[in-house]
Design a protein around this motif. Structure first.
Motif, PDB file in Angstrom:
ATOM      1  N   GLY A  77       0.716  -1.080  -0.215  1.00 40.87           N
ATOM      2  CA  GLY A  77      -0.044   0.038   0.012  1.00 40.87           C
ATOM      3  C   GLY A  77       0.905   1.269  -0.037  1.00 40.87           C
ATOM      4  N   VAL A  78       2.217   1.092   0.174  1.00 40.97           N
ATOM      5  CA  VAL A  78       2.991   2.417   0.250  1.00 40.97           C
ATOM      6  C   VAL A  78       3.590   2.501  -1.221  1.00 40.97           C
ATOM      7  CG1 VAL A  78       5.477   3.283   1.014  1.00 40.97           C
ATOM      8  CG2 VAL A  78       4.043   1.803   2.444  1.00 40.97           C
ATOM      9  N   ALA A  79       3.213   3.897  -1.487  1.00 42.87           N
ATOM     10  CA  ALA A  79       3.358   4.188  -3.068  1.00 42.87           C
ATOM     11  C   ALA A  79       3.082   3.382  -4.072  1.00 42.87           C
ATOM     12  CB  ALA A  79       5.065   4.503  -3.082  1.00 42.87           C
ATOM     13  N   HIS A  80       1.695   3.127  -3.780  1.00 41.16           N
ATOM     14  CA  HIS A  80       1.005   1.796  -4.806  1.00 41.16           C
ATOM     15  C   HIS A  80       1.291   2.135  -6.124  1.00 41.16           C
ATOM     16  CE1 HIS A  80      -2.152  -0.104  -6.948  1.00 41.16           C
ATOM     17  NE2 HIS A  80      -1.700  -1.233  -6.008  1.00 41.16           N
ATOM     18  N   ASP A  81       1.067   3.078  -6.600  1.00 40.56           N
ATOM     19  CA  ASP A  81       1.171   3.521  -8.091  1.00 40.56           C
ATOM     20  C   ASP A  81       2.660   3.213  -8.519  1.00 40.56           C
ATOM     21  OD1 ASP A  81      -1.425   4.045  -8.034  1.00 40.56           O
ATOM     22  OD2 ASP A  81      -1.386   6.139  -8.600  1.00 40.56           O
ATOM     23  N   LEU A  82       3.387   3.697  -7.739  1.00 44.18           N
ATOM     24  CA  LEU A  82       4.998   3.728  -8.194  1.00 44.18           C
ATOM     25  C   LEU A  82       5.488   2.284  -8.257  1.00 44.18           C
ATOM     26  CD1 LEU A  82       7.808   4.680  -8.534  1.00 44.18           C
ATOM     27  CD2 LEU A  82       8.238   5.054  -5.993  1.00 44.18           C
ATOM     28  N   GLN A  83       4.870   1.177  -7.034  1.00 41.99           N
ATOM     29  CA  GLN A  83       5.513   0.099  -7.119  1.00 41.99           C
ATOM     30  C   GLN A  83       4.785  -0.604  -8.246  1.00 41.99           C
ATOM     31  OE1 GLN A  83       5.873  -2.229  -3.376  1.00 41.99           O
ATOM     32  NE2 GLN A  83       5.077  -0.527  -2.195  1.00 41.99           N
ATOM     33  N   ALA A  84       3.336  -0.485  -8.525  1.00 41.24           N
ATOM     34  CA  ALA A  84       2.730  -1.247  -9.837  1.00 41.24           C
ATOM     35  C   ALA A  84       3.505  -0.889 -11.135  1.00 41.24           C
ATOM     36  CB  ALA A  84       1.268  -0.576  -9.715  1.00 41.24           C
ATOM     37  N   GLU A  85       3.691   0.479 -11.343  1.00 41.66           N
ATOM     38  CA  GLU A  85       4.702   0.673 -12.552  1.00 41.66           C
ATOM     39  C   GLU A  85       6.051  -0.020 -12.596  1.00 41.66           C
ATOM     40  OE1 GLU A  85       3.133   1.472 -15.207  1.00 41.66           O
ATOM     41  OE2 GLU A  85       1.165   2.377 -14.392  1.00 41.66           O
ATOM     42  N   ALA A  86       6.545   0.036 -11.409  1.00 44.41           N
ATOM     43  CA  ALA A  86       7.900  -0.248 -11.407  1.00 44.41           C
ATOM     44  C   ALA A  86       8.163  -1.737 -11.267  1.00 44.41           C
ATOM     45  CB  ALA A  86       8.779   0.211 -10.063  1.00 44.41           C
ATOM     46  N   LEU A  87       7.237  -2.554 -10.920  1.00 46.50           N
ATOM     47  CA  LEU A  87       7.302  -4.082 -10.857  1.00 46.50           C
ATOM     48  C   LEU A  87       7.783  -4.792 -12.230  1.00 46.50           C
ATOM     49  CD1 LEU A  87       5.178  -5.008  -7.813  1.00 46.50           C
ATOM     50  CD2 LEU A  87       7.591  -5.382  -8.140  1.00 46.50           C
ATOM     51  N   PRO A  88       7.118  -4.473 -13.071  1.00 45.12           N
ATOM     52  CA  PRO A  88       7.408  -5.063 -14.699  1.00 45.12           C
ATOM     53  C   PRO A  88       8.625  -4.741 -14.884  1.00 45.12           C
ATOM     54  CG  PRO A  88       5.073  -4.048 -14.489  1.00 45.12           C
ATOM     55  CD  PRO A  88       5.738  -3.846 -13.276  1.00 45.12           C
ATOM     56  N   GLU A  89       9.029  -3.509 -14.800  1.00 45.37           N
ATOM     57  CA  GLU A  89      10.287  -3.264 -14.837  1.00 45.37           C
ATOM     58  C   GLU A  89      11.451  -3.953 -14.417  1.00 45.37           C
ATOM     59  OE1 GLU A  89      11.352  -1.353 -17.810  1.00 45.37           O
ATOM     60  OE2 GLU A  89       9.039  -0.965 -18.366  1.00 45.37           O
ATOM     61  N   LEU A  90      11.299  -3.816 -13.252  1.00 49.10           N
ATOM     62  CA  LEU A  90      12.555  -4.556 -12.144  1.00 49.10           C
ATOM     63  C   LEU A  90      12.325  -6.147 -12.446  1.00 49.10           C
ATOM     64  CD1 LEU A  90      11.512  -3.393  -8.643  1.00 49.10           C
ATOM     65  CD2 LEU A  90      12.897  -2.383 -10.117  1.00 49.10           C
ATOM     66  N   THR A  91      11.392  -6.655 -12.894  1.00 49.50           N
ATOM     67  CA  THR A  91      11.392  -7.953 -13.333  1.00 49.50           C
ATOM     68  C   THR A  91      12.070  -8.080 -14.593  1.00 49.50           C
ATOM     69  OG1 THR A  91       9.222  -8.258 -12.123  1.00 49.50           O
ATOM     70  CG2 THR A  91       9.885 -10.084 -13.705  1.00 49.50           C
ATOM     71  N   ALA A  92      12.027  -7.379 -15.651  1.00 48.40           N
ATOM     72  CA  ALA A  92      12.599  -7.259 -16.837  1.00 48.40           C
ATOM     73  C   ALA A  92      14.045  -7.261 -16.610  1.00 48.40           C
ATOM     74  CB  ALA A  92      12.108  -6.312 -17.695  1.00 48.40           C
ATOM     75  N   ILE A  93      14.369  -6.338 -15.903  1.00 42.71           N
ATOM     76  CA  ILE A  93      16.089  -6.169 -15.588  1.00 42.71           C
ATOM     77  C   ILE A  93      16.382  -7.113 -14.913  1.00 42.71           C
ATOM     78  CG2 ILE A  93      17.738  -4.866 -14.368  1.00 42.71           C
ATOM     79  CD1 ILE A  93      15.794  -2.400 -14.682  1.00 42.71           C
ATOM     80  N   ALA A  94      15.936  -7.696 -13.817  1.00 42.07           N
ATOM     81  CA  ALA A  94      16.460  -9.071 -12.974  1.00 42.07           C
ATOM     82  C   ALA A  94      16.612 -10.142 -14.098  1.00 42.07           C
ATOM     83  CB  ALA A  94      15.502  -9.372 -11.991  1.00 42.07           C
ATOM     84  N   ASN A  95      15.870 -10.456 -14.936  1.00 35.56           N
ATOM     85  CA  ASN A  95      15.747 -11.633 -15.682  1.00 35.56           C
ATOM     86  C   ASN A  95      16.838 -11.283 -17.047  1.00 35.56           C
ATOM     87  OD1 ASN A  95      14.293 -13.190 -14.266  1.00 35.56           O
ATOM     88  ND2 ASN A  95      11.966 -12.165 -15.360  1.00 35.56           N
ATOM     89  N   GLU A  96      17.047 -10.075 -17.369  1.00 41.15           N
ATOM     90  CA  GLU A  96      17.763  -9.690 -18.613  1.00 41.15           C
ATOM     91  C   GLU A  96      19.317  -9.940 -17.986  1.00 41.15           C
ATOM     92  OE1 GLU A  96      16.778  -6.353 -20.679  1.00 41.15           O
ATOM     93  OE2 GLU A  96      14.736  -6.615 -20.835  1.00 41.15           O
ATOM     94  N   LEU A  97      19.599  -9.085 -16.993  1.00 38.42           N
ATOM     95  CA  LEU A  97      20.969  -9.312 -16.322  1.00 38.42           C
ATOM     96  C   LEU A  97      21.371 -10.124 -15.377  1.00 38.42           C
ATOM     97  CD1 LEU A  97      21.106  -5.483 -15.775  1.00 38.42           C
ATOM     98  CD2 LEU A  97      21.635  -6.595 -17.845  1.00 38.42           C
ATOM     99  N   GLY A  98      20.167 -11.099 -14.938  1.00 36.17           N
ATOM    100  CA  GLY A  98      20.669 -12.039 -14.037  1.00 36.17           C
ATOM    101  C   GLY A  98      21.158 -11.568 -12.751  1.00 36.17           C
ATOM    102  N   MET A  99      20.477 -10.598 -12.326  1.00 31.47           N
ATOM    103  CA  MET A  99      20.838  -9.657 -11.003  1.00 31.47           C
ATOM    104  C   MET A  99      19.434  -9.477 -10.242  1.00 31.47           C
ATOM    105  SD  MET A  99      23.616  -6.739 -12.512  1.00 31.47           S
ATOM    106  CE  MET A  99      25.166  -7.420 -13.484  1.00 31.47           C
TER     107      MET A  99
END
Length: 233
Positions: A77-99
């Motif tokens: 519930g903290v910064a919900h909109d920010l987290q919602a938009e960030a999670l797909p990007e974080l997931t893409a980076i993590a899987n692309e870079l393996g980090m």
């Protein structure tokens, strides 16, 4: 609360337990929690029982304690909109870079992790739990946040060496660190500047990589731009 009103020691200790568990890399025993709070074991036990009743902590098979699933629901519930938009990007980076990739924001004099994604197929990755915090004066995420602040807003203990590092990070557009928050761990972070919100950062943590820090930063910047565009239109 008005000035001079006494704070609740019990509430303060309960919140401190949650902070200790968020920072811990492994489950903690009741004795370890008591030692970190510098209180008697019986006091720690009563506090933990109350937190457990509210599902804010849980116990493993040995009785050691960790943050409970209710904490994840509250954190979402903290910064919900920010987290919602960030999670797909974080997931893409993590899987692309393996980090492990995470979103951090300024909280007082700390950088606190709001969301974190570990790579799906990596043999080994560095854990970065939501709720984890460290001083904004250490680590690449902290330095990326400091690039967004005037020097007068920095913690008082920030020295000239840190100022030089942050100036360099501001010029090149990203910050790096090695062995500053977690031993042997390296980090790359870029600022995430959002209108009307606290200074934020997108960062990765890793032990070793063949990628250059500038390459990693460029990938992070693309996601930072995507998040900013989605939130600000």
């Amino acid at each position: 609360m008005t000035e001079g009103t006494p704070a609740s020691q019990t509430l303060s200790r309960g919140i401190r337990i949650l902070e200790v568990l968020a920072d811990a890399r492994t489950p903690l025993t009741i004795d370890e929690v008591a030692a970190r709070l510098d209180v008697h074991r019986s006091i720690a036990y009563r506090l933990l029982r109350t937190l457990e009743d509210h599902r804010l902590i849980g116990r493993d098979g040995s009785g050691s304690v960790t943050l409970g699933p209710r904490m994840a629901a509250l954190a979402a519930g903290v910064a919900h909109d920010l987290q919602a938009e960030a999670l797909p990007e974080l997931t893409a980076i993590a899987n692309e870079l393996g980090m492990t990739c995470f979103l951090g924001v300024l909280d007082g004099d700390d950088c606190i992790t709001l969301a974190s994604i570990e790579p799906r197929h990596a043999i080994a990755s560095v854990a970065q739990r939501p709720g984890a915090r460290h001083s904004v004066t250490v680590g690449a995420p902290g330095k990326a946040i400091l690039t967004q602040l005037h020097a007068s807003e920095w913690p008082a203990h920030a020295g000239s060496a840190l100022r030089a590092e942050v100036d360099e990070a501001r010029t090149r557009g990203y910050a790096t660190s090695h062995d500053e928050v977690i031993p042997t761990v390296q980090s790359v972070a870029v600022p995430l500047v959002l209108r009307g919100q606290r200074p934020a950062t997108i960062a990765v943590v890793h032990v070793a990589t063949d990628l250059d820090a500038a390459e990693i930063a460029e990938r992070l910047r693309r996601s930072a731009s995507a998040i900013r565009d989605a939130l600000e239109g």
